[in-house]
Structures are given as C-alpha cells and as structure tokens.
Design an enzyme around this catalytic site. Structure first.
Site, short mmCIF file in Angstrom:
data_model
loop_
_atom_site.label_atom_id
_atom_site.label_comp_id
_atom_site.label_asym_id
_atom_site.label_seq_id
_atom_site.Cartn_x
_atom_site.Cartn_y
_atom_site.Cartn_z
N LYS A 12 38.38 -22.48 92.85
CA LYS A 12 37.80 -23.58 93.64
C LYS A 12 36.47 -23.13 94.22
O LYS A 12 36.19 -21.94 94.38
CB LYS A 12 38.75 -24.01 94.77
CG LYS A 12 39.15 -22.94 95.78
CD LYS A 12 38.16 -22.72 96.91
CE LYS A 12 38.66 -21.67 97.89
NZ LYS A 12 37.59 -21.21 98.83
N ASP A 136 44.96 -21.70 101.64
CA ASP A 136 44.44 -22.47 100.51
C ASP A 136 45.54 -22.92 99.54
O ASP A 136 45.29 -23.75 98.67
CB ASP A 136 43.42 -21.64 99.71
CG ASP A 136 42.16 -21.36 100.50
OD1 ASP A 136 41.98 -21.96 101.58
OD2 ASP A 136 41.35 -20.54 100.02
#
Length: 283
Positions: A12, A136
């Site tokens: 990401k 996350d």
C-alpha cells in the site's frame, strides 16, 4: 494435503498521513488514504493436522517469528482451531519501507487460513484479531482503497483514479516506533475531509512523519532528491523509508543508485482476496 496456491499480499501507499492527536494510552490519531499497489508478496499454504505451524522462506530470510506466523497462531487461539499449516512465503516487498508488507502478509494469512481451516469467520472477527497484530491489518482485510482514521480501525472505502507511480526504497530502513516516539513529531494537524482529498487525489496534504524520517535517515532525503532531479514530486509513504511520486505516462526513470529498489507500480481497485470472508459474523 489440502493447499491454497499463490495467495497475494499487496503493498500500500499512504497518499498522505496527518497526525491529528494522541490518546491517553499513547496511540496516535491519524488521517490517511491507504491505496493498494500491484506489487505483492506471494504466500502458499498447506493444511497440516495437529496444530503445527511452520514457515519456509522462498526469497529473503525473515525473522523466526514474523507477522505471518503470529497471525496464524492468533487465529488458532481465537477460534480453538486444532488444524495447522505450512506456509511458504516469497517476500518481494522490502521491510521497514512504509509499504505495509508485514501487515499485508498477516491479513492474507488470516483470510487464507480462515478458508483453508473452514472457520468461516466474518470480517469483524478477523479485524479484531488483525488489529492486535498491527494497525494496518484491518485495511488489508477489507481490501479496498480507503480513508483511514483513528488508530487505523476507522475505515471508509473510497475511489481513487487509476495511475502509475514510481516507488523508491533506499538501502536503509526506518523503525516506526523511533519516528512516533520522537519529541519533535507534529501531532496537531488540522482534520481533513474526504471531499478535500477528492479534489486533488495525488497532491493532497502531506506526511507528518516525513520531516522526522529525513532527520533520522538521510537516505529518505536522498531518495526524494533523486525523484526531484527527474521533475517528480516525491513524498514518503507511511513511516518510510520508501518514497513515491506520481509517474506521468511514458516517462522513463533514470538509473537508480546501487542498492536501491525502484519499481513502477499501478494502483488497484481491490485486493485480490476481497470477498474471501463474509462482511459480517452471521455465517
């Protein structure tokens, strides 16, 4: 022996990262947009009886007890599952980069073993397990580009237009805790809005962690200068040390210094494993 083949764990980028406060327990409050990239680790799972867990590294060697094994163990403990697994991990994403590699591996492990072991847990239950492993992990479990708030648990899916990016990881990494514990870290950014971000997807905001990272790791400064020398506007992702820039179509990149990892990546609309767990725990 039942197996799941070639399970992806994508990286990401944080398109921006603002620190808006700090809780009494020390956790920082943030706002960010997390965006999935088409750069990923690959995991392979084989089911084993007796509850034994093992991992085989197919590329760079990892710490003995990494997030993948911790995720598998946490899933066993949360469900009482007596099944085991052998995990082969082809690690392509660099560590200490701010690309979410370890958290992504953990999320893909939870999704894959939930299916392989027939546990049928929904996303809320998996996210509870995942959040204890890393802030996350819930984002990767949800599997959509997202506006993220709080300590990482407040996730709102958003659309991000397709684009290409230059992603640069210099040799040195950065420990997240060293940045978040730094006394000079800015912790009072104004609250942002999704509509504000939508008006300027790839130029919105800033990364509050970047100034500290530049102090602690000169490689971050050098990587940003390297992007700037090619007319690209760079920014650090997460807690670094990787940096990125929007890459115009057809623009070539200069030869990178020795020891740097440079990759041209595209964003993705959805995680390859999206839908692998039901959206609720009613099943």
């Amino acid at each position: 022996m039942q197996a799941l083949h070639d399970v992806a764990a994508p990286a990401k980028l944080n398109l921006f990262l603002h620190i808006t406060g700090r809780r009494a327990d020390g956790y920082h409050l943030l706002q960010s947009v997390f965006m999935l990239l088409d750069w990923h680790d690959t995991l392979h799972f084989e089911r084993r009886a007796g509850g034994k867990l093992s991992r085989e590294d197919l590329a760079a060697p990892l710490p003995e007890d990494d997030l993948t094994l911790r995720a598998a163990r946490a899933l066993q403990q949360a469900t009482g599952c007596t099944e085991g697994a052998h995990i082969q991990l082809e690690k392509r994403l660099p560590a200490e980069a701010g690309l979410g590699g370890g958290s992504s591996d953990a999320a893909s492990c939870l999704l894959a073993l939930n299916r392989l072991w027939g546990l049928r847990l929904g996303l809320p239950a998996l996210e509870k397990i995942g959040l204890a492993l890393g802030a996350d992990v819930p984002f990767f479990l949800r599997g959509r580009n997202a506006w993220v708030q709080g300590i990482g648990e407040d996730i709102t899916p958003i659309e991000v237009p397709p684009a290409r990016f230059a992603v640069v990881k210099p040799p040195r990494g950065l420990a997240t805790k060293d940045i978040f514990q730094h006394p000079a870290l800015k912790r009072d950014s104004d609250s942002a809005t999704i509509s504000g971000f939508a008006a300027n997807h790839f130029g919105f905001g800033h990364n509050d962690l970047e100034p500290i990272a530049r102090q602690l790791c000169p490689d971050v400064e050098q990587a940003l200068q390297w992007l700037g020398s090619q007319g690209l506007s760079g920014r650090m992702t997460g807690s670094g040390s990787a940096v990125f820039a929007l890459l115009p179509r057809g623009k070539p990149l200069a030869q990178a210094p020795a020891g740097w990892v440079v990759r041209e990546c595209g964003n993705m609309e959805a995680h390859p494993l999206v839908g692998w767990a039901p959206s609720d725990d009613s099943v």
